[in-house]
Design a protein around this motif. Structure first.
Motif, PDB file in Angstrom:
ATOM      1  N   ASN A  81     -13.927  22.404   8.624  1.00 52.97           N
ATOM      2  CA  ASN A  81     -12.556  22.080   8.243  1.00 52.97           C
ATOM      3  C   ASN A  81     -12.115  20.837   9.005  1.00 52.97           C
ATOM      4  O   ASN A  81     -12.780  20.398   9.944  1.00 52.97           O
ATOM      5  CB  ASN A  81     -11.620  23.263   8.526  1.00 52.97           C
ATOM      6  N   HIS A  82     -11.017  20.243   8.583  1.00 51.81           N
ATOM      7  CA  HIS A  82     -10.596  18.949   9.130  1.00 51.81           C
ATOM      8  C   HIS A  82      -9.093  18.970   9.370  1.00 51.81           C
ATOM      9  O   HIS A  82      -8.317  19.121   8.423  1.00 51.81           O
ATOM     10  CB  HIS A  82     -10.969  17.844   8.143  1.00 51.81           C
ATOM     11  N   GLU A 158     -12.804  19.762   2.514  1.00 50.81           N
ATOM     12  CA  GLU A 158     -11.404  19.790   2.091  1.00 50.81           C
ATOM     13  C   GLU A 158     -10.997  18.454   1.477  1.00 50.81           C
ATOM     14  O   GLU A 158     -10.030  18.374   0.725  1.00 50.81           O
ATOM     15  CB  GLU A 158     -10.490  20.104   3.268  1.00 50.81           C
ATOM     16  N   GLY A 159     -11.699  17.383   1.859  1.00 55.00           N
ATOM     17  CA  GLY A 159     -11.418  16.074   1.299  1.00 55.00           C
ATOM     18  C   GLY A 159     -10.381  15.284   2.063  1.00 55.00           C
ATOM     19  O   GLY A 159     -10.374  14.064   2.049  1.00 55.00           O
ATOM     20  N   THR A 160      -9.485  15.966   2.741  1.00 53.97           N
ATOM     21  CA  THR A 160      -8.457  15.306   3.540  1.00 53.97           C
ATOM     22  C   THR A 160      -8.048  16.259   4.661  1.00 53.97           C
ATOM     23  O   THR A 160      -8.432  17.424   4.671  1.00 53.97           O
ATOM     24  CB  THR A 160      -7.237  14.934   2.672  1.00 53.97           C
ATOM     25  N   ARG A 161      -7.263  15.759   5.589  1.00 55.83           N
ATOM     26  CA  ARG A 161      -6.887  16.573   6.741  1.00 55.83           C
ATOM     27  C   ARG A 161      -5.871  17.644   6.367  1.00 55.83           C
ATOM     28  O   ARG A 161      -4.947  17.388   5.591  1.00 55.83           O
ATOM     29  CB  ARG A 161      -6.302  15.690   7.836  1.00 55.83           C
ATOM     30  N   ALA A 162      -6.044  18.825   6.942  1.00 61.15           N
ATOM     31  CA  ALA A 162      -5.062  19.900   6.786  1.00 61.15           C
ATOM     32  C   ALA A 162      -4.042  19.756   7.914  1.00 61.15           C
ATOM     33  O   ALA A 162      -4.266  20.214   9.033  1.00 61.15           O
ATOM     34  CB  ALA A 162      -5.753  21.269   6.841  1.00 61.15           C
ATOM     35  N   LYS A 163      -2.925  19.091   7.628  1.00 63.85           N
ATOM     36  CA  LYS A 163      -2.017  18.663   8.678  1.00 63.85           C
ATOM     37  C   LYS A 163      -1.241  19.802   9.334  1.00 63.85           C
ATOM     38  O   LYS A 163      -0.624  19.607  10.379  1.00 63.85           O
ATOM     39  CB  LYS A 163      -1.052  17.615   8.126  1.00 63.85           C
ATOM     40  N   ALA A 172     -17.261  20.895  -3.899  1.00 63.19           N
ATOM     41  CA  ALA A 172     -18.718  20.774  -3.788  1.00 63.19           C
ATOM     42  C   ALA A 172     -19.124  19.363  -3.380  1.00 63.19           C
ATOM     43  O   ALA A 172     -19.764  19.156  -2.362  1.00 63.19           O
ATOM     44  CB  ALA A 172     -19.370  21.181  -5.102  1.00 63.19           C
ATOM     45  N   GLY A 173     -18.746  18.371  -4.187  1.00 67.57           N
ATOM     46  CA  GLY A 173     -18.956  16.964  -3.874  1.00 67.57           C
ATOM     47  C   GLY A 173     -20.236  16.641  -3.139  1.00 67.57           C
ATOM     48  O   GLY A 173     -21.347  16.913  -3.589  1.00 67.57           O
ATOM     49  N   GLY A 174     -20.054  16.030  -1.963  1.00 69.93           N
ATOM     50  CA  GLY A 174     -21.187  15.594  -1.160  1.00 69.93           C
ATOM     51  C   GLY A 174     -22.055  16.729  -0.664  1.00 69.93           C
ATOM     52  O   GLY A 174     -23.252  16.541  -0.418  1.00 69.93           O
ATOM     53  N   ALA A 234     -19.410  29.411   3.479  1.00 67.25           N
ATOM     54  CA  ALA A 234     -18.994  28.576   4.608  1.00 67.25           C
ATOM     55  C   ALA A 234     -17.476  28.551   4.733  1.00 67.25           C
ATOM     56  O   ALA A 234     -16.924  28.687   5.837  1.00 67.25           O
ATOM     57  CB  ALA A 234     -19.538  27.159   4.441  1.00 67.25           C
ATOM     58  N   GLU A 235     -16.782  28.396   3.604  1.00 62.24           N
ATOM     59  CA  GLU A 235     -15.321  28.365   3.622  1.00 62.24           C
ATOM     60  C   GLU A 235     -14.754  29.682   4.138  1.00 62.24           C
ATOM     61  O   GLU A 235     -13.838  29.692   4.970  1.00 62.24           O
ATOM     62  CB  GLU A 235     -14.802  28.079   2.215  1.00 62.24           C
ATOM     63  N   ASP A 236     -15.282  30.793   3.656  1.00 65.31           N
ATOM     64  CA  ASP A 236     -14.794  32.102   4.096  1.00 65.31           C
ATOM     65  C   ASP A 236     -15.043  32.323   5.582  1.00 65.31           C
ATOM     66  O   ASP A 236     -14.187  32.876   6.292  1.00 65.31           O
ATOM     67  CB  ASP A 236     -15.468  33.219   3.291  1.00 65.31           C
ATOM     68  N   ALA A 237     -16.207  31.887   6.061  1.00 66.33           N
ATOM     69  CA  ALA A 237     -16.530  32.075   7.483  1.00 66.33           C
ATOM     70  C   ALA A 237     -15.559  31.296   8.358  1.00 66.33           C
ATOM     71  O   ALA A 237     -15.071  31.798   9.383  1.00 66.33           O
ATOM     72  CB  ALA A 237     -17.967  31.625   7.750  1.00 66.33           C
ATOM     73  N   ILE A 238     -15.260  30.051   7.961  1.00 64.20           N
ATOM     74  CA  ILE A 238     -14.334  29.223   8.735  1.00 64.20           C
ATOM     75  C   ILE A 238     -12.930  29.810   8.685  1.00 64.20           C
ATOM     76  O   ILE A 238     -12.253  29.930   9.715  1.00 64.20           O
ATOM     77  CB  ILE A 238     -14.352  27.774   8.202  1.00 64.20           C
TER      78      ILE A 238
END
Length: 247
Positions: A81-82, A158-163, A172-174, A234-238
């Protein structure tokens, strides 16, 4: 009180941060010219340790936890995550033995001392978000370098920061491109917690006395599952780990 302290301590942090940006730019150039990739990488590792140390000038703390032994003889795709730009130095430094490369916006390759130089010469992928063909080509080149050198990569799906620290849906992307092109890659989720609070008030003042954590979670073997299932796991674990810390 934390915000008030931020007005006092933020200039100290920024002075130190800026000093290291200026100091390590010529050092990176010199190490790359004289010692090639390995010398440059060691310089970058030290540079990011110095940047990380500036967090403590704000009274903030960094805890990095690696719960599982990870291989160094195969590529790893770290999925994280970011929350803020301050996510990056701890990831570079603490994952240094895995030669972790980043997928970054091409705009960052210009005008930022030390950081732009490393993005140009460090082996990552610098993508133009407005040019999908260029972005895919860059990620494919990164995948080739991962296969050839057993390098790893860090990606923020996520593609961008979760502020506000709330996890955004992963795309999926990269991730899909790298999994397809690097057959022996190991997927490793990394959960970042509370770094968003450091910039809760924006760039000034920075927040103070925040306990931030980076946690390497259980590895995922992607070969026996669909890419969608790997990303969801991965998303669920984070998400579950962050919720457990903040509940």
């Amino acid at each position: 009180m934390r915000k008030i302290l931020g007005y006092i301590l933020s200039p100290i942090h920024y002075l130190a941060f800026g000093f290291f940006l200026l100091l390590f730019h010529p050092l990176q150039w010199l190490s790359l010219k004289l010692g090639g990739y390995e010398a440059h990488k060691k310089t970058v590792d030290i540079f990011n340790l110095c940047l990380l140390a500036t967090y403590y000038l704000l009274g903030n703390s960094v805890r990095f936890t690696r719960r599982f032994d990870l291989p160094t003889d195969r590529p790893i795709l770290f999925i994280s995550n970011h929350q803020s730009m301050y996510d990056i130095p701890p990831l570079i430094y603490f994952l240094r033995k895995y030669h972790a490369k980043f997928i970054s916006k091409i705009e960052l390759t210009k005008g930022i001392p030390s950081i732009s130089f490393n993005l140009k010469h460090g082996g990552g992928a610098n993508i133009d978000r407005k040019d999908s063909k260029q972005a895919i080509a860059e990620i494919l080149k990164l995948a080739q370098r991962m296969k050839a050198n057993n390098w790893s990569a860090v990606i923020f799906p996520e593609g961008t920061r979760a502020k506000t620290g709330n996890l955004k849906p992963f795309s999926a992307g990269g991730v899909a491109t790298i999994i397809k092109k690097v057959p022996n890659v190991l997927v490793v989720p990394v959960a970042i917690n509370n770094s968003w609070k450091m910039v809760q008030y924006g760039t000034y003042p920075l927040n103070t006395f925040i306990n931030m954590s980076w946690t390497v979670l259980r590895p995922i073997e992607p070969q026996d599952a669909s890419i969608e299932d790997v990303i969801k796991e991965a998303e669920d674990a984070i998400r579950n780990h962050i919720q457990s810390l903040n509940s």
